[in-house]
Design an enzyme around this catalytic site. Structure first.
Site, PDB file in Angstrom:
ATOM      1  N   ARG A 114     -12.321  17.264  10.267  1.00 38.70           N
ATOM      2  CA  ARG A 114     -11.448  16.097  10.445  1.00 38.70           C
ATOM      3  C   ARG A 114     -10.222  16.425  11.302  1.00 38.70           C
ATOM      4  NH1 ARG A 114      -8.752  12.726   5.393  1.00 38.70           N
ATOM      5  NH2 ARG A 114      -7.007  11.838   6.552  1.00 38.70           N
ATOM      6  N   GLU A 160       0.858  -1.185   0.000  1.00 37.91           N
ATOM      7  CA  GLU A 160       0.000   0.000   0.000  1.00 37.91           C
ATOM      8  C   GLU A 160       0.895   1.237   0.000  1.00 37.91           C
ATOM      9  OE1 GLU A 160      -3.314  -0.320   2.473  1.00 37.91           O
ATOM     10  OE2 GLU A 160      -3.669   1.831   2.622  1.00 37.91           O
ATOM     11  N   ASP A 215      -3.159  14.354   7.301  1.00 32.74           N
ATOM     12  CA  ASP A 215      -2.588  13.120   6.775  1.00 32.74           C
ATOM     13  C   ASP A 215      -1.364  13.364   5.900  1.00 32.74           C
ATOM     14  OD1 ASP A 215      -2.140  10.549   6.055  1.00 32.74           O
ATOM     15  OD2 ASP A 215      -3.889  10.339   4.748  1.00 32.74           O
ATOM     16  N   LYS A 237       0.225  10.768  13.899  1.00 35.86           N
ATOM     17  CA  LYS A 237       0.881  11.303  12.693  1.00 35.86           C
ATOM     18  C   LYS A 237       1.353  12.733  12.952  1.00 35.86           C
ATOM     19  CE  LYS A 237      -1.387   8.515   9.143  1.00 35.86           C
ATOM     20  NZ  LYS A 237      -2.034   8.458   7.820  1.00 35.86           N
ATOM     21  N   GLU A 269       4.343   9.463  14.254  1.00 38.66           N
ATOM     22  CA  GLU A 269       4.386   8.700  13.009  1.00 38.66           C
ATOM     23  C   GLU A 269       4.699   9.675  11.880  1.00 38.66           C
ATOM     24  OE1 GLU A 269       1.144   5.879  12.250  1.00 38.66           O
ATOM     25  OE2 GLU A 269       1.148   6.521  10.159  1.00 38.66           O
ATOM     26  N   GLU A 312     -11.061   4.324   8.627  1.00 35.65           N
ATOM     27  CA  GLU A 312     -11.100   3.978   7.208  1.00 35.65           C
ATOM     28  C   GLU A 312     -11.568   2.539   6.981  1.00 35.65           C
ATOM     29  OE1 GLU A 312      -7.151   5.089   5.825  1.00 35.65           O
ATOM     30  OE2 GLU A 312      -7.759   7.188   5.680  1.00 35.65           O
ATOM     31  N   TRP A 352     -12.640  13.323   2.249  1.00 39.58           N
ATOM     32  CA  TRP A 352     -11.688  12.806   1.256  1.00 39.58           C
ATOM     33  C   TRP A 352     -11.716  13.652  -0.016  1.00 39.58           C
ATOM     34  CZ3 TRP A 352     -12.488   6.699   1.410  1.00 39.58           C
ATOM     35  CH2 TRP A 352     -11.987   6.211   2.647  1.00 39.58           C
ATOM     36  N   GLU A 407       4.015   9.565  -0.048  1.00 38.24           N
ATOM     37  CA  GLU A 407       2.685   9.334  -0.624  1.00 38.24           C
ATOM     38  C   GLU A 407       2.083  10.603  -1.235  1.00 38.24           C
ATOM     39  OE1 GLU A 407       0.001   7.842   2.313  1.00 38.24           O
ATOM     40  OE2 GLU A 407      -1.767   8.156   1.067  1.00 38.24           O
TER      41      GLU A 407
HETATM   42  C1  BDP Z   1      -3.426   7.329   4.311  1.00 40.44           C
HETATM   43  C2  BDP Z   1      -3.155   6.355   3.218  1.00 40.44           C
HETATM   44  C3  BDP Z   1      -3.793   5.028   3.445  1.00 40.44           C
HETATM   45  C4  BDP Z   1      -3.433   4.533   4.819  1.00 40.44           C
HETATM   46  C5  BDP Z   1      -3.832   5.556   5.853  1.00 40.44           C
HETATM   47  C6  BDP Z   1      -3.339   5.200   7.238  1.00 40.44           C
HETATM   48  O1  BDP Z   1      -3.612   6.914   2.019  1.00 40.44           O
HETATM   49  O2  BDP Z   1      -3.351   4.164   2.452  1.00 40.44           O
HETATM   50  O3  BDP Z   1      -4.060   3.336   5.083  1.00 40.44           O
HETATM   51  O4  BDP Z   1      -3.236   6.790   5.573  1.00 40.44           O
HETATM   52  O5  BDP Z   1      -2.344   5.779   7.654  1.00 40.44           O
HETATM   53  O6  BDP Z   1      -2.466   8.334   4.192  1.00 40.44           O
HETATM   54  O7  BDP Z   1      -3.937   4.363   7.907  1.00 40.44           O
END
Ligand code: BDP
Length: 710
Positions: A365, A196, A394, A389, A416, A320, A571, A422
């Site tokens: 969010r 992923e 994100d 994070k 994190e 998610e 999203w 990404e």
């Molecule tokens: C997002 C990613 C996704 C991850 C998610 C995560 O797009 O693929 O599963 O974070 O950190 O940035 O759980």
């Protein structure tokens, strides 16, 4: 006294200016280096120039005084490295003569024991080491000593870094220890071999061949990590497949753990919260159900039977689409505690991710995780860690730090970060993230007054933490160069170095990495380091400047500011930028949705006020009319136009700079990077044009490029 961030860390490079001055330029026209594929990462052990003569006379023998798998690893690494750096390896010694390199622990080595350094070593902890010029048995020697042989391995890699970067070694007196305990990688590898958000081929883990076959690449992976002090790895995706916890797979995982143990690398696994149902045959995964509690306990015992030093479970729950305790109306604390209890008697941890953003908690969010987790502070078992994070959304190209740093008083918090890029050009753009993480780690939370930086919070120096950690999402794959883009290797390197010590300057890290990865030629080093240091700001400029965020679609790569359709509002891109004919930006001020209130007062006030909010976060916190006046006196629209043009221009300049290095970098890597830079330049222009054209519908103002951009 701690070195300040702006100086080079004492144990590292002496200072760039002196360093560049010291190195004589290579004679005349040095031949172009031979092609390389990047497999060896920063462990190429290329001779760093004329300084090698001094190394030859300082290193005349090697005595690794001890017997253990780690001692064998040290022996092999030193031998390979010195053979390559010096031309021939100094002989393995059994006694100490002038110039012998002596490596060991007081427990295993009488020679080291007799130095009387035990107290000092104990203070440095298990992973710390001393690297010092000293007399051993009356002979001048270089000594690497540590309490534990993994510490000696870290000390060995430290010396090898000094050699690779051309440092003087005549009078060494270094005592170093990691500031962070869990220096961890998170792989997002699926059990079917895909990754992923991986941009470098398929998974490194060959599940079909394990446990019988240990691919040599696993060992090189462990070497690379040990060279940075990385000591923990979660090998499967947080979107976890429960199958990894079945006996067959546990045998495979155990084989990896065995291969990595001598390198001090411990294995953790991502656990699917519904595992008791998916592989256990239970009807529920309710964390308060006795059957479920017993199932996790038995599962943990099964794991520890195979992997006695197993680190624990990492869990993405109720995020998610993943299952979690809320499916049973239990809290995240109740969920985490169930897994934590299962591993507690073995010394394991449950790491619970705070990347949770339930829509029913708050419309924004960015606010949700803080609201949920601050309520739960104090309810987690002692061996639960919460993994947060770096930012509240994100892994955006630029985010203010997550307000949870410094906010939890009774729960250890791990950061994190993501090296995978990404949202930062993936495997195609050259973006060095050392500077981004430096910005994050240096950000002051004010949790306990001035100086409570995120780095200090993570070290446990602001609020005491039972365990400290930094986790880096890193998705290397089977591509020969591991990371897809050769420069993405620098992000693996930087993440490891900053996990060891969050205060090492990004500039120093870039410099070390460049010397080890590409060249010791002073001019080339400076050119490459400059390129790296400006690359993240360039990316921000051509994608999401002035606090804009999430202007993407599902692939997280290309511009998609018009994205208004997705399974959930948060999203989409329009949810974040909210552009209209009147204004653009997300009002998170006290007059808006009050997200700023999640920060400690000086930070809250700084972000809240237009007079003090850094412009790099402007539209993150403020919603402003198109003619709002920036500090430069320009309008917001003109400022945006300028940033996008500047970014595209910077990308072009990076390409040009790289082009100037044809003689200094080997042909294969030079070309592979040049090819990607061509993509980056085109992408930067696409971002600039598409975003500006899109926003122009609202601003209704001309896109007047700044003069120099033409
Ligand atoms: C997002 C990613 C996704 C991850 C998610 C995560 O797009 O693929 O599963 O974070 O950190 O940035 O759980």
């Amino acid at each position: 006294m701690k070195p300040s961030r702006r100086e080079f860390v004492a144990t590292g490079l002496a200072g760039m200016a002196t360093l560049y001055a010291r190195q004589a330029p290579l004679d005349g026209q040095a031949p172009r280096p031979a092609s390389e594929d990047g497999y060896r990462l920063w462990l190429r052990y290329a001779p760093p120039g004329t300084v090698v003569d001094a190394y030859r006379s300082a290193l005349r023998g090697v005595l690794v005084d001890g017997t253990s798998p780690t001692a064998d690893v040290i022996r092999a690494e030193v031998r390979a490295a010195l053979t390559s750096i010096l031309g021939t390896a100094p002989p393995a010694s059994t006694t100490v003569d002038a110039g012998t390199l002596v490596i060991g622990t007081p427990k295993q080595s009488a020679l080291i024991h007799r130095l009387g350094w035990e107290r000092e070593l104990t203070a440095l902890g298990r992973d710390g080491f001393i690297l010092r010029t000293a007399r051993v048995g009356g002979q001048p020697a270089i000594v690497i000593a540590a309490t534990d042989d993994v510490g000696a391995l870290y000390g060995t890699f430290h010396l090898l870094r000094l050699l690779q970067t051309g440092q003087p070694i005549a009078r060494l007196d270094i005592a170093d220890r990691p500031r962070i305990q869990l220096r961890m990688l998170n792989h997002w590898d699926n059990m079917d071999g895909t990754i992923e958000r991986g941009y470098a081929g398929r998974s490194l883990w060959q599940w079909n061949d394990l446990p019988a076959k240990i691919d040599p690449r696993y060992v090189d992976y462990a070497r690379a990590n040990a060279s940075l002090g990385i000591n923990a790895t979660v090998i499967n995706s947080v979107n976890a497949n429960a199958i990894v916890l079945t006996p067959d797979y546990l045998d495979k995982v155990a084989a990896l753990a065995t291969a990595w143990r001598p390198y001090g690398l411990r294995v953790f696994l991502s656990a699917n919260f519904a595992s008791p149902i998916r592989i256990g045959g239970l009807k529920t995964a309710d964390p308060l159900d006795q059957g479920v509690i017993d199932w996790w306990k038995a599962k943990a015992d099964e794991v520890y039977k195979r992997i006695p030093d197993f680190g624990g479970f990492l869990v993405k729950a109720n995020s998610e689409g993943q299952p979690g305790p809320k499916d049973y109306e239990r809290t995240h604390a109740e969920g985490a505690n169930c897994l934590a209890d299962a591993v507690a008697s073995h010394g394991g941890h449950a790491i619970w991710r705070a990347f949770i953003y339930d829509e029913d908690v708050d419309p924004d969010r960015a606010k949700r995780a803080y609201i949920e987790f601050t309520k739960l502070d104090g309810q987690f078992k002692p061996n639960v860690l919460v993994q947060v994070k770096n930012g509240a959304i994100d892994f955006m190209p630029r985010e203010p730090f997550h307000p949870l740093f410094g906010a939890l008083k009774q729960t250890p918090v791990l950061a994190e970060i993501q090296a995978t890029q990404e949202y930062l050009g993936q495997g195609r753009h050259l973006v060095y993230l050392g500077t981004m993480w430096e910005e994050f780690l240096d950000a002051d939370t004010y949790a306990k007054g001035k100086g409570s930086t995120v780095g200090k919070v993570l070290e446990g120096a602001v609020v005491p933490q039972r365990v400290t950690g930094i986790a880096t999402v890193l998705n290397p794959g089977l591509d020969r160069n591991w990371c897809g883009h050769h420069f993405s290797q620098a992000n693996w390197y930087a993440a490891g170095r900053l996990s060891w010590n969050p205060e090492i300057p990004a500039l120093q890290i870039a410099d070390e990495w460049t010397r080890m990865t590409f060249s010791s030629d002073a001019g080339a080093v400076k050119t490459i380091v400059d390129l790296m240091m400006g690359s993240r700001e360039a990316f921000v400029n051509y994608t999401m400047p002035l606090g804009l965020h999430h202007l993407i679609g599902g692939n997280h790569y290309a511009p998609m500011p018009q994205n208004a359709k997705a399974p959930r509002a948060d999203w989409t891109a329009t949810y974040y930028h909210q552009a209209s004919t009147d204004a653009i930006g997300f009002d998170r001020t006290m007059r808006g949705n009050q997200a700023v209130a999640q920060y400690f007062p000086p930070v809250r006030d700084q972000f809240d006020s237009l007079a003090t909010c850094p412009e790099m976060f402007l539209l993150w916190f403020h919603r402003l009319p198109w003619d709002y006046k920036l500090k430069s006196g320009k309008t917001l629209w003109a400022g945006l136009v300028e940033k996008y043009h500047e970014g595209a221009r910077q990308a072009l300049a990076m390409q040009k700079t790289w082009g100037s290095l044809t003689d200094k970098v080997d042909p294969q890597r030079h070309k592979e990077i040049a090819d990607r830079l061509a993509v980056q330049v085109a992408d930067a222009q696409k971002w600039r044009d598409e975003i500006l054209q899109y926003f122009q519908q609202f601003s209704k103002l001309p896109i007047a490029p700044p003069q120099e951009a033409k």
